[in-house]
Design a protein around this motif. Structure first.
Motif, PDB file in Angstrom:
ATOM      1  N   ARG A 264     -12.498   5.446   5.395  1.00 64.11           N
ATOM      2  CA  ARG A 264     -11.937   3.983   5.857  1.00 64.11           C
ATOM      3  C   ARG A 264     -11.818   3.332   4.872  1.00 64.11           C
ATOM      4  NH1 ARG A 264     -14.102   2.141  10.984  1.00 64.11           N
ATOM      5  NH2 ARG A 264     -12.870   0.186  11.642  1.00 64.11           N
ATOM      6  N   LEU A 265     -10.436   2.556   5.090  1.00 61.64           N
ATOM      7  CA  LEU A 265     -10.084   1.501   4.093  1.00 61.64           C
ATOM      8  C   LEU A 265      -9.614   0.480   4.672  1.00 61.64           C
ATOM      9  CD1 LEU A 265      -7.773   4.029   1.691  1.00 61.64           C
ATOM     10  CD2 LEU A 265     -10.418   3.279   1.249  1.00 61.64           C
ATOM     11  N   GLN A 266     -10.435  -0.907   4.077  1.00 59.57           N
ATOM     12  CA  GLN A 266      -9.935  -1.916   4.621  1.00 59.57           C
ATOM     13  C   GLN A 266      -8.939  -2.796   3.564  1.00 59.57           C
ATOM     14  OE1 GLN A 266     -12.236  -5.764   5.533  1.00 59.57           O
ATOM     15  NE2 GLN A 266     -12.579  -4.826   7.003  1.00 59.57           N
ATOM     16  N   VAL A 267      -7.852  -2.987   3.746  1.00 59.08           N
ATOM     17  CA  VAL A 267      -7.006  -3.521   2.678  1.00 59.08           C
ATOM     18  C   VAL A 267      -6.612  -5.008   2.947  1.00 59.08           C
ATOM     19  CG1 VAL A 267      -4.987  -3.230   1.537  1.00 59.08           C
ATOM     20  CG2 VAL A 267      -6.172  -1.354   2.464  1.00 59.08           C
ATOM     21  N   HIS A 268      -6.842  -5.747   1.733  1.00 63.04           N
ATOM     22  CA  HIS A 268      -6.586  -7.333   1.745  1.00 63.04           C
ATOM     23  C   HIS A 268      -5.450  -7.565   0.540  1.00 63.04           C
ATOM     24  CE1 HIS A 268     -10.788  -8.833   3.378  1.00 63.04           C
ATOM     25  NE2 HIS A 268     -10.545  -7.515   3.641  1.00 63.04           N
ATOM     26  N   PHE A 269      -4.529  -8.247   1.079  1.00 62.61           N
ATOM     27  CA  PHE A 269      -3.430  -8.864   0.393  1.00 62.61           C
ATOM     28  C   PHE A 269      -3.140 -10.161   0.248  1.00 62.61           C
ATOM     29  CE2 PHE A 269       1.126  -9.187  -0.016  1.00 62.61           C
ATOM     30  CZ  PHE A 269       1.549  -8.724  -1.429  1.00 62.61           C
ATOM     31  N   GLY A 270      -3.020 -10.861  -0.925  1.00 63.07           N
ATOM     32  CA  GLY A 270      -2.465 -12.204  -0.715  1.00 63.07           C
ATOM     33  C   GLY A 270      -2.572 -12.691  -2.229  1.00 63.07           C
ATOM     34  N   ARG A 271      -1.513 -13.789  -2.826  1.00 63.79           N
ATOM     35  CA  ARG A 271      -1.738 -14.219  -3.938  1.00 63.79           C
ATOM     36  C   ARG A 271      -2.975 -14.916  -4.288  1.00 63.79           C
ATOM     37  NH1 ARG A 271       3.408 -17.753  -4.727  1.00 63.79           N
ATOM     38  NH2 ARG A 271       4.528 -15.821  -4.331  1.00 63.79           N
ATOM     39  N   SER A 272      -3.361 -15.468  -3.258  1.00 64.14           N
ATOM     40  CA  SER A 272      -4.824 -16.261  -3.614  1.00 64.14           C
ATOM     41  C   SER A 272      -5.758 -15.411  -3.954  1.00 64.14           C
ATOM     42  CB  SER A 272      -5.083 -17.157  -2.401  1.00 64.14           C
ATOM     43  OG  SER A 272      -5.614 -16.187  -1.312  1.00 64.14           O
ATOM     44  N   ILE A 273      -5.745 -13.997  -3.719  1.00 62.36           N
ATOM     45  CA  ILE A 273      -6.904 -13.244  -4.382  1.00 62.36           C
ATOM     46  C   ILE A 273      -6.141 -12.340  -5.354  1.00 62.36           C
ATOM     47  CG2 ILE A 273      -8.295 -12.998  -2.243  1.00 62.36           C
ATOM     48  CD1 ILE A 273      -7.048 -10.191  -1.544  1.00 62.36           C
ATOM     49  N   GLY A 274      -5.105 -12.601  -5.855  1.00 59.84           N
ATOM     50  CA  GLY A 274      -4.727 -12.018  -6.997  1.00 59.84           C
ATOM     51  C   GLY A 274      -4.074 -10.733  -6.789  1.00 59.84           C
ATOM     52  N   GLY A 275      -3.528 -10.342  -5.555  1.00 62.21           N
ATOM     53  CA  GLY A 275      -2.908  -9.072  -5.064  1.00 62.21           C
ATOM     54  C   GLY A 275      -3.624  -8.411  -3.963  1.00 62.21           C
ATOM     55  N   VAL A 276      -4.079  -7.069  -4.349  1.00 63.96           N
ATOM     56  CA  VAL A 276      -4.645  -6.148  -3.415  1.00 63.96           C
ATOM     57  C   VAL A 276      -6.209  -5.844  -3.727  1.00 63.96           C
ATOM     58  CG1 VAL A 276      -4.344  -3.951  -2.216  1.00 63.96           C
ATOM     59  CG2 VAL A 276      -2.210  -5.180  -3.317  1.00 63.96           C
TER      60      VAL A 276
END
Ligand code: AMP
Length: 585
Positions: A264-276
């Motif tokens: 299981r992989l939960q993927v977060h993405f966004g500039r505010s967290i510096g990427g992935v």
């Protein structure tokens, strides 16, 4: 709060085994803590500085701590090592040296006279953080020197705990859930707020943040806790039902998807967290292990910010076919990542979206989340692949889809209520896994069980050569492990060797039954094992049992595989075992 005071609380907690008493002590500790300390206290009490998913490691091997202790108290490394070997607890060794007035000339000359001030929790935390963050050339020496300096400035009791933390051996014997009980007790004098606090923790799996919010803004603050980019959400989990008809009856119209057998992989993405950022179901940050996913997300996601839920599956680079779970799991490693990524490339099958561009989506119905997910990725079908699905309420259509998946070599199908919200951390009846239908199996179980190895027995004859002849497994009943089977057959030679290798590593060095184990005297194993090895067990059926403390036993158990992707918290519970028992009737 002074760190000395916190150490006194830790000592009291260490001595206490009653859950209720621990909860009360924690409530008092939380009451006394300041708003800006309570979060740090939560992490420290779990032997960490940050939530686990931040992946901050001390990078201080045992040898380095021995050197730090030696330096702090002015004795030879070997003398500390010898004492440690005898005592078995470096924290206690260091505490005694401090209590007996040992002083390290070296450290004093390096840092001048130790400061006379009494350090606060915040100060000790800051110093530990500095030590943990030391990196690069010369960092080994800097870590040792800084740790030695800290040890000279704190009280003997505090030394005990500060030494144990980088070693990963604080062992106060409770988890986040007990901390949540403690918070409830602080607020209400009982455990009645636990469900609400746990609900918030399921959405933002950061115990420090939950504690701080609760201390500052009480129940109101907890109600306002929202999905946060970069902080893992506890994964929704699946229930079981015996027949497709019952699934449709219970859920109405359902989304049917393949059940992939990977991780299981939960993927977060966004500039505010510096990427992935990529998290497992155990809240581990595994971003660096899956470079191809990181790259694919950057290229193929059409959103500024997103959190999606998926299953990573290894594929054969030649044929493109799915690889078995045992292969996929080889990608979970610290070293040789690039090579393994070529050997076992991963595909990420996306099946849910939980957040997009500043908005939490967990309360939206699955159908709508799916629409959003479809628009949020480019359909190149390379690394990020949208899981196929059908929407139906026709049992025959579900059966046909399920059969197709089995023929493709998958585990079965996932059946999800089409209009359901995402239920973080819950095993509700909005998701049901469909591996094999009861009626078709001739008395088999609807599912395998993920059990915890509790102990091992020495073997006779050929088995003696493996080092183990049988092992005891159990399931969790609240905070206690109850037994369901003593497994002595059904393993290949290789599996026996593997059981030995793994259990030897986790053996407890005492003959005494661990407090959290409930075991019939006649079943006491030769060696008790820490509850850290999860094994997937298949059985023909479950029967009532007078000797197993679950009250139930597995008939004809077989070891399917080691579930390295699961911890004891994801293992099967007694309640689920009882349900499986009911289902077979
Ligand atoms: P189990 O571990 O047997 O309880 O099954 C639940 C697991 O199945 C989830 O944690 C996922 O890792 C995996 N899984 C595979 N395919 C899907 C899917 N389409 N939807 C949700 N979970 C899935």
């Amino acid at each position: 709060m002074t760190f000395k005071k916190l150490s006194e609380y830790f000592e009291e907690l260490e001595k206490t085994s009653s859950r209720l008493k621990i909860t009360e002590i924690l409530a008092n500790l939380f009451k006394e803590a300041e708003e800006d300390e309570i979060g740090k206290i939560c992490y420290l009490s779990l032997g960490r500085l940050l939530p686990q998913y931040e992946g901050l490691e001390f990078q201080m091997a045992e040898k380095m701590l021995v050197r730090a202790v030696a330096k702090a108290f002015g004795i030879e490394d070997q003398a500390v090592q010898k004492q440690y070997k005898k005592e078995g607890d470096l924290g206690v060794v260091a505490e005694e040296l401090k209590a007996r007035g040992y002083k390290g000339a070296q450290v004093q000359s390096l840092f001048g006279e130790p400061k006379k001030q009494i350090l606060s929790v915040g100060e000790v935390y800051k110093r530990l953080m500095e030590i943990a963050k030391e990196k690069g050339e010369g960092s080994v020496d800097r870590k040792i020197t800084k740790m030695a300096a800290l040890l000279t400035e704190i009280e003997a009791l505090a030394v005990r705990f500060v030494v144990r933390i980088p070693l990963g051996k604080l062992r106060l014997g409770f988890s986040e859930m007990t901390l949540l009980d403690g918070l409830s007790w602080m607020g209400k004098g009982d455990k009645s707020l636990r469900p609400e606090l746990e609900g918030a923790f399921n959405v933002v799996a950061d115990i420090g943040k939950i504690a701080e919010t609760f201390k500052k803004s009480g129940e109101k603050g907890i109600k306002e806790i929202k999905v946060t980019l970069g902080v893992p959400i506890l994964s929704a989990l699946a229930q079981r039902l015996p027949t497709v008809e019952e699934m449709v009856e219970k859920m109405g119209e359902v989304v049917v998807e393949p059940k992939y057998d990977g991780t299981r992989l939960q993927v977060h993405f966004g500039r505010s967290i510096g990427g992935v950022r990529v998290f497992t179901r155990n809240l581990e940050n595994v971003t660096h292990m899956f470079p191809e996913i990181v790259e694919a997300v950057k290229k193929e996601v059409k959103a500024e910010e997103i959190i999606f839920d998926s299953e990573g599956v290894g594929v054969d680079p030649k044929t493109g076919g799915y690889l078995p779970f045992q292969e996929t799991i080889k990608r979970k490693r610290k070293y040789g990542i690039e090579d393994k990524a070529k050997e076992i490339p991963l595909k990420c099958y996306l099946f849910d979206v939980l957040y997009k561009d500043g908005k939490s989506l967990i309360s939206e119905p699955l159908r709508k989340r799916r629409e959003i997910l479809e628009k949020a990725i480019e359909h190149k079908a390379n690394t990020l692949v949208l899981s196929p699905q059908i929407i139906t309420s026709d049992p025959e259509e579900i059966r046909a889809f399920h059969q197709e998946q089995i023929e493709r070599g998958l585990e079965g199908a996932m059946i999800k209520k089409a209009d359901s919200a995402y239920e973080p951390g819950r095993r509700g009846f909005t998701w049901v896994k469909f591996k094999q239908e009861e009626t078709k199996k001739g008395g088999g179980l609807a599912d395998t069980l993920d059990c915890v190895i509790m102990g091992t027995y020495r073997g006779k004859g050929k088995r003696a050569g493996f080092g183990v002849g049988a092992f005891l497994v159990g399931v969790k009943k609240d905070d206690v492990f109850v037994t369901v089977s003593k497994i002595g057959t059904g393993l290949s030679d290789e599996q026996w060797r593997e059981v030995y290798k793994r259990t030897e590593n986790k053996a407890l060095k005492t003959e005494e039954k661990p407090e959290e184990y409930s075991v019939d005297k006649n079943l006491y194993p030769d060696t008790w094992v820490k509850p850290e090895i999860v094994v997937e067990i298949q059985a023909d059926n479950i029967t009532e049992s007078p000797i197993h403390t679950a009250g139930l036993a597995l008939r004809f158990p077989r070891l399917v595989r080691f579930r390295d992707d699961k911890t004891q918290n994801q293992a099967t519970t007694l309640r689920e075992t009882e349900k499986l028992f009911e289902l077979q009737k």
